[in-house]
Design a protein around this motif. Structure first.
Motif, PDB file in Angstrom:
ATOM      1  N   LEU B  29      25.603  18.633   0.590  1.00  0.00           N
ATOM      2  CA  LEU B  29      26.853  17.990   1.001  1.00  0.00           C
ATOM      3  C   LEU B  29      27.525  18.778   2.126  1.00  0.00           C
ATOM      4  O   LEU B  29      28.030  18.206   3.102  1.00  0.00           O
ATOM      5  CB  LEU B  29      27.781  17.915  -0.219  1.00  0.00           C
ATOM      6  CG  LEU B  29      28.798  16.797  -0.218  1.00  0.00           C
ATOM      7  CD1 LEU B  29      28.115  15.458  -0.265  1.00  0.00           C
ATOM      8  CD2 LEU B  29      29.721  16.944  -1.421  1.00  0.00           C
ATOM      9  N   LEU B  30      27.506  20.108   1.987  1.00  0.00           N
ATOM     10  CA  LEU B  30      28.134  20.941   3.010  1.00  0.00           C
ATOM     11  C   LEU B  30      27.350  20.886   4.324  1.00  0.00           C
ATOM     12  O   LEU B  30      27.935  20.894   5.402  1.00  0.00           O
ATOM     13  CB  LEU B  30      28.271  22.385   2.526  1.00  0.00           C
ATOM     14  CG  LEU B  30      29.248  22.603   1.360  1.00  0.00           C
ATOM     15  CD1 LEU B  30      29.331  24.067   0.987  1.00  0.00           C
ATOM     16  CD2 LEU B  30      30.642  22.081   1.691  1.00  0.00           C
ATOM     17  N   ALA B  33      28.382  17.860   5.897  1.00  0.00           N
ATOM     18  CA  ALA B  33      29.745  18.034   6.428  1.00  0.00           C
ATOM     19  C   ALA B  33      29.697  18.781   7.763  1.00  0.00           C
ATOM     20  O   ALA B  33      30.410  18.422   8.710  1.00  0.00           O
ATOM     21  CB  ALA B  33      30.613  18.774   5.423  1.00  0.00           C
ATOM     22  N   PHE B  37      31.116  17.195  11.249  1.00  0.00           N
ATOM     23  CA  PHE B  37      32.190  17.829  12.019  1.00  0.00           C
ATOM     24  C   PHE B  37      31.725  18.403  13.360  1.00  0.00           C
ATOM     25  O   PHE B  37      32.543  18.664  14.233  1.00  0.00           O
ATOM     26  CB  PHE B  37      32.838  18.956  11.205  1.00  0.00           C
ATOM     27  CG  PHE B  37      33.695  18.469  10.076  1.00  0.00           C
ATOM     28  CD1 PHE B  37      34.763  17.620  10.312  1.00  0.00           C
ATOM     29  CD2 PHE B  37      33.448  18.837   8.764  1.00  0.00           C
ATOM     30  CE1 PHE B  37      35.563  17.156   9.281  1.00  0.00           C
ATOM     31  CE2 PHE B  37      34.238  18.387   7.722  1.00  0.00           C
ATOM     32  CZ  PHE B  37      35.294  17.536   7.976  1.00  0.00           C
ATOM     33  N   LEU B 168      30.826  25.435   9.079  1.00  0.00           N
ATOM     34  CA  LEU B 168      32.126  24.800   8.817  1.00  0.00           C
ATOM     35  C   LEU B 168      33.342  25.582   9.317  1.00  0.00           C
ATOM     36  O   LEU B 168      34.265  24.971   9.865  1.00  0.00           O
ATOM     37  CB  LEU B 168      32.269  24.509   7.329  1.00  0.00           C
ATOM     38  CG  LEU B 168      31.640  23.182   6.893  1.00  0.00           C
ATOM     39  CD1 LEU B 168      31.583  23.085   5.376  1.00  0.00           C
ATOM     40  CD2 LEU B 168      32.411  21.996   7.449  1.00  0.00           C
ATOM     41  N   HIS B 172      35.165  22.661  11.266  1.00  0.00           N
ATOM     42  CA  HIS B 172      35.861  21.753  10.345  1.00  0.00           C
ATOM     43  C   HIS B 172      37.171  21.223  10.906  1.00  0.00           C
ATOM     44  O   HIS B 172      37.637  20.165  10.496  1.00  0.00           O
ATOM     45  CB  HIS B 172      36.104  22.449   9.000  1.00  0.00           C
ATOM     46  CG  HIS B 172      37.276  23.379   9.012  1.00  0.00           C
ATOM     47  ND1 HIS B 172      37.223  24.609   9.602  1.00  0.00           N
ATOM     48  CD2 HIS B 172      38.525  23.248   8.543  1.00  0.00           C
ATOM     49  CE1 HIS B 172      38.400  25.190   9.470  1.00  0.00           C
ATOM     50  NE2 HIS B 172      39.207  24.390   8.832  1.00  0.00           N
TER      51      HIS B 172
END
Lengths: 482, 367
Positions: B29-30, B33, B37, B168, B172
């Motif tokens: 999931l990260l 992400a 981003f 991230l 992010h």
């Protein structure tokens, strides 16, 4: 090493894994080694200072156990508290630059409490100096407390805890929740405080809104940090005392202080307030007041005065400036006066047949909020003049015509929405907790198809909307400096 | 008692199993992400991600370097007119240390017949890549060892690399700029389609004058790290047996670059690497400084067409490059070129020959 850093997370994961890998009997050694390493990373001054304090506490504790002497206690407390007072206030008074040991106030208060408890015969002094060191140097609580007593923490640290999956999940959830409160909401709201400090000619609604948001931010910042350290401790099987119990649900200022920074209040109550009211001077003052103002007032007068002194000290403990004096004196006066006037309120309530709950509850909540907000004007401003000036501004120019422009100048609309949704989540969780629901515990016991999405949601919310990394200037915890 | 112990063991084993699954799911999931981003702009991220879509051993000419290269080397012209299967794997202000790790990654799946190395980084004086976008260009690299290598090479202190390695912390904050396209994997290459080959056109026209300078052989020392990694690139290519051609891309600001290029050329010679400096007044191919640049450094569409024609001609002359037109394996090159020429029909070779803007055919050259 900030508890917001990736290094801390890696450190914490390493500590937890190592803790459960070693035999039960020596698990406390992992905590000791971890705490020593954590302190060493903060600088040699920190580890040297805490070791000196631990040595005095350990030796002093054994001596006090052998001979209960008030003089000896005073001789032990003077260097302990004196060093803290000197290190905290000398730089402010002299302008000299000094490196504050990490967690200075927290471990000083804890060691002082230990000595007083041994003196009072409430506990046996610890014979092993390393175990005594661990009690004040336990690394999760060094960042911003809580201030624990030996009874609350000592045996938990030294008893090896078996690995319990529920504890780990519950602790991890609490840790994530803390990061969510701090990084997603509190740090986002920091801009609103900056707008108040740097703004001029602000309309009343803007000032009031800013002060309310500062109060919320302070709560989320501090309680978020506490959740992180309590969560980490819970993962190790150690339950640290609660420092916040939904303070904004308090219906009186005294209740607020029983819910806000609980361990600090408890420390001052146990080790200062009670001795002040029960000492010879306190009793004498009570007798004098009984003669002058009547029996009821006379009985309360020493407590009211001691409360004023305690709150003045709590105020000054925060920072060595006039704002802190105003802040402490204000709460001391409010608490002291309300104690003195309690019989009058009681008579009024009986005469007018006013209930304590029901429709009175929200009114009491609003009154408490109002009294707390008044103090906050002096909590974030740079000097009392600024606080009074903002207070005056609150009652002027309630013109909402520039609402959109002013709020957009503070933060983009999307940022407001994120902060708003975050606050709503906190409110829901706090309401559940207020109704005695252990949210983290229940989540830990819930089926994985409920728990996993909840945890993943928290993780994603933190990493996506948290104020950290590139493009942001994340704020340190407001209570780290103490 | 024994039953209790067994039950507890089972409980704990089950917990660890679930923890591993949860950790894997979180990591997945990260990673997604990070992908969402990451700005899918012209920083070089898309061209790297898109490279993994190319069939193995399908690229004959691989260009690495800065924005001068991705704006100047028009892969569509090289394909349409010479049948050269070229790919621009460039990013804004790409230093040699990023080019080096990029090349190492590419060579896992591709075996180009020639590597075109943009000489521009020879002028960069900085020791590290402080600008986020330069480091962000490494986000497209999938090979963990090359990605970490590139990031570590970019930052001065290795602890600064952690944010970029995790991704991230650096990207992010882009949540307010996300569009629906950011969630689509693989990326749409800035609406250029899946068959895109890394060329990024600049439509603007900025008038410039031809830089006036006296060509000489004076060398100005390159930054030590740029030189170190330029050497590493030459050594890598040498080890792989792939020829490198240094390119001095046309640039109105060239007067500043001249002596650094001399230094790079001298280093290259040590490895038997040669180059062509298209800023050399002796090389005339019809480029106009008054109309062929988008800004003070980059060729615009017209300039890239003019330059790439000359480059294609030179590549054909210097290297034994096959004409891949008509090969089913290279259908994506056809698609890419078709799509591009549909957008810029003026530059189709048939139309171009007779177009009044075609200065190449006229007498006036490089005013």
């Amino acid at each position: 090493m900030s508890i917001l850093s990736l290094e801390f997370l890696a450190f914490a994961v390493g500590a937890v894994l190592l803790y459960y890998c070693l035999p039960l009997k020596i698990r406390w050694v992992v905590l000791l080694a971890g705490s020593a390493a954590y302190m060493a990373l903060a600088g040699w001054q920190s580890i040297a200072h805490i070791s000196a304090v631990a040595l005095v506490m350990w030796g002093g504790g054994l001596a006090l156990q052998r001979k209960k002497s008030r003089l000896l206690l005073a001789l032990l407390l003077i260097p302990d508290l004196g060093a803290m007072i000197f290190l905290k206030y000398w730089p402010a008074l002299s302008g000299a630059a000094m490196i504050l040991p990490l967690g200075l106030s927290y471990f000083t208060f804890q060691s002082a409490g230990y000595l007083i408890d041994v003196y009072r015969g409430k506990m046996q002094a610890q014979k092993n100096p390393l175990k005594a060191w661990l009690f004040i140097g336990y690394f999760p609580q060094l960042a911003q407390g809580p201030i624990s007593t030996w009874k609350e923490l000592g045996s938990q640290l030294l008893t090896g805890h078996r690995f319990e999956p529920e504890n780990t999940v519950s602790g991890f959830t609490l840790l994530l929740w803390g990061y969510f409160k701090k990084l997603v909401i509190a740090d986002r709201l920091a801009k609103t405080t900056d707008a108040l400090i740097n703004g001029s000619g602000l309309p009343g609604w803007f000032v009031l809104g800013g002060v309310i948001l500062y109060t919320i931010r302070l709560y989320l910042d501090f309680s978020g940090g506490m959740d992180v350290v309590r969560g980490l401790s819970r993962m190790l099987g150690i339950e640290l005392p609660e420092n916040f119990r939904r303070p904004f649900f308090a219906r009186s200022v005294s209740e607020y202080w029983r819910r806000w920074h609980i361990t600090l209040g408890a420390w001052f109550r146990s080790y200062l307030l009670y001795p002040l009211t029960t000492c010879r001077a306190g009793i004498g003052l009570g007798k004098f007041a009984s003669g002058a103002f009547g029996k009821k007032t006379g009985r309360t007068f020493p407590s009211a005065l001691a409360t004023l002194v305690v709150f003045l000290l709590i105020g000054v403990w925060h920072t060595a400036n006039w704002n802190a004096v105003v802040y402490g004196a204000y709460f001391g006066l409010v608490m002291g006066v309300s104690m003195l006037l309690e019989p009058l309120w009681k008579t009024m309530r009986t005469t007018l047949n006013l209930p304590r709950e029901g429709w009175m509850a929200p009114l009491r909540l609003i009154r408490t909020w109002g009294l707390i907000l008044l103090a906050q004007y002096f909590a974030f401003t740079l000097n009392p003049e600024m606080g009074f000036s903002l207070l005056r501004s609150t009652f002027q120019a309630w013109d909402f015509s520039g609402f959109a422009v002013r709020t957009a100048a503070v933060m983009e609309p999307l940022e407001w929405i994120i902060a708003g949704i975050g606050c709503l989540f906190v409110l829901i969780v706090d309401i559940l907790c207020e109704k005695k629901t252990d949210v983290c515990g229940r989540l830990a016991k819930a089926h994985f198809y409920i728990r996993w999405p909840a945890l993943l949601f928290l993780i994603l919310a933190i990493v996506s909307f948290g104020i950290y990394g590139s493009g942001y200037d994340g704020a340190a915890f407001l209570y780290t400096q103490f | 008692m024994a039953e209790q112990t067994v039950s507890r063991r089972k409980k704990i084993a089950f917990f660890w199993l679930r923890l591993v699954c949860f950790a894997l799911l979180t990591a997945l999931l990260l990673s997604y992400a990070v992908y969402v981003f990451t700005p899918k702009s012209d920083y070089g991220i898309c061209s790297m991600m898109n490279l993994y879509r190319q069939p193995d051993d399908s690229i004959d000419v691989l260009a690495v370097g800065t924005s001068l290269a991705y704006a100047g080397i028009n892969t569509n012209v090289l394909w349409e007119e010479y049948g050269i299967a070229a790919y621009d794997l460039c990013s804004a202000e790409q230093p040699f240390w990023v080019s080096y790790y990029t090349l190492r990654e590419v060579l896992k799946t591709q075996r180009p017949k020639v590597i075109l190395l943009d000489a521009k980084p020879a002028i960069y004086t900085r020791d590290y890549s402080k600008r986020g976008r330069t480091i962000l260009s490494t986000f497209g690299i999938r090979g963990i060892e090359n990605r970490i290598g590139a990031i570590l090479a970019c930052v001065e202190k290795s602890r600064d690399a952690l944010g970029y390695i995790l991704g991230l912390p650096e990207v992010h904050s882009n949540y307010s700029k996300l569009t629906a396209n950011d969630f689509v994997f693989p990326p749409d290459n800035g609406s250029r389609g899946a068959s895109w080959k890394g060329y990024i056109e600049s439509d603007q026209v900025e008038h410039h004058q031809k830089p006036s300078l006296v060509f000489n052989t004076v060398r100005r020392n390159m930054n030590d790290r740029e030189e170190e990694y330029a050497r590493k690139i030459f050594e890598l290519a040498q080890a792989e047996g792939i020829p490198v051609l240094l390119l001095g891309l046309p640039n109105p600001d060239y007067a500043n670059d001249h002596m650094y290029y001399n230094a790079l050329w001298a280093v290259a010679e040590e490895y038997g690497v040669h180059g062509i400096n298209y800023n050399d007044p002796g090389i005339r191919f019809g480029l106009r400084y008054s109309s062929d640049f988008a800004d003070w450094q980059h060729l615009n569409v017209k300039g890239s067409v003019t330059f790439s024609r000359k480059l294609g001609e030179d590549l054909k002359m210097l290297f034994d490059l096959p004409d891949r037109r008509g090969d089913a394996k290279y259908i994506s090159y056809d698609e890419c070129a078709r799509q591009w020429f549909d957008q810029y029909p003026l530059f189709e070779s048939s139309a171009w020959e007779e177009h009044p803007l075609n200065w190449f055919a006229g007498e006036e050259e490089m005013p």
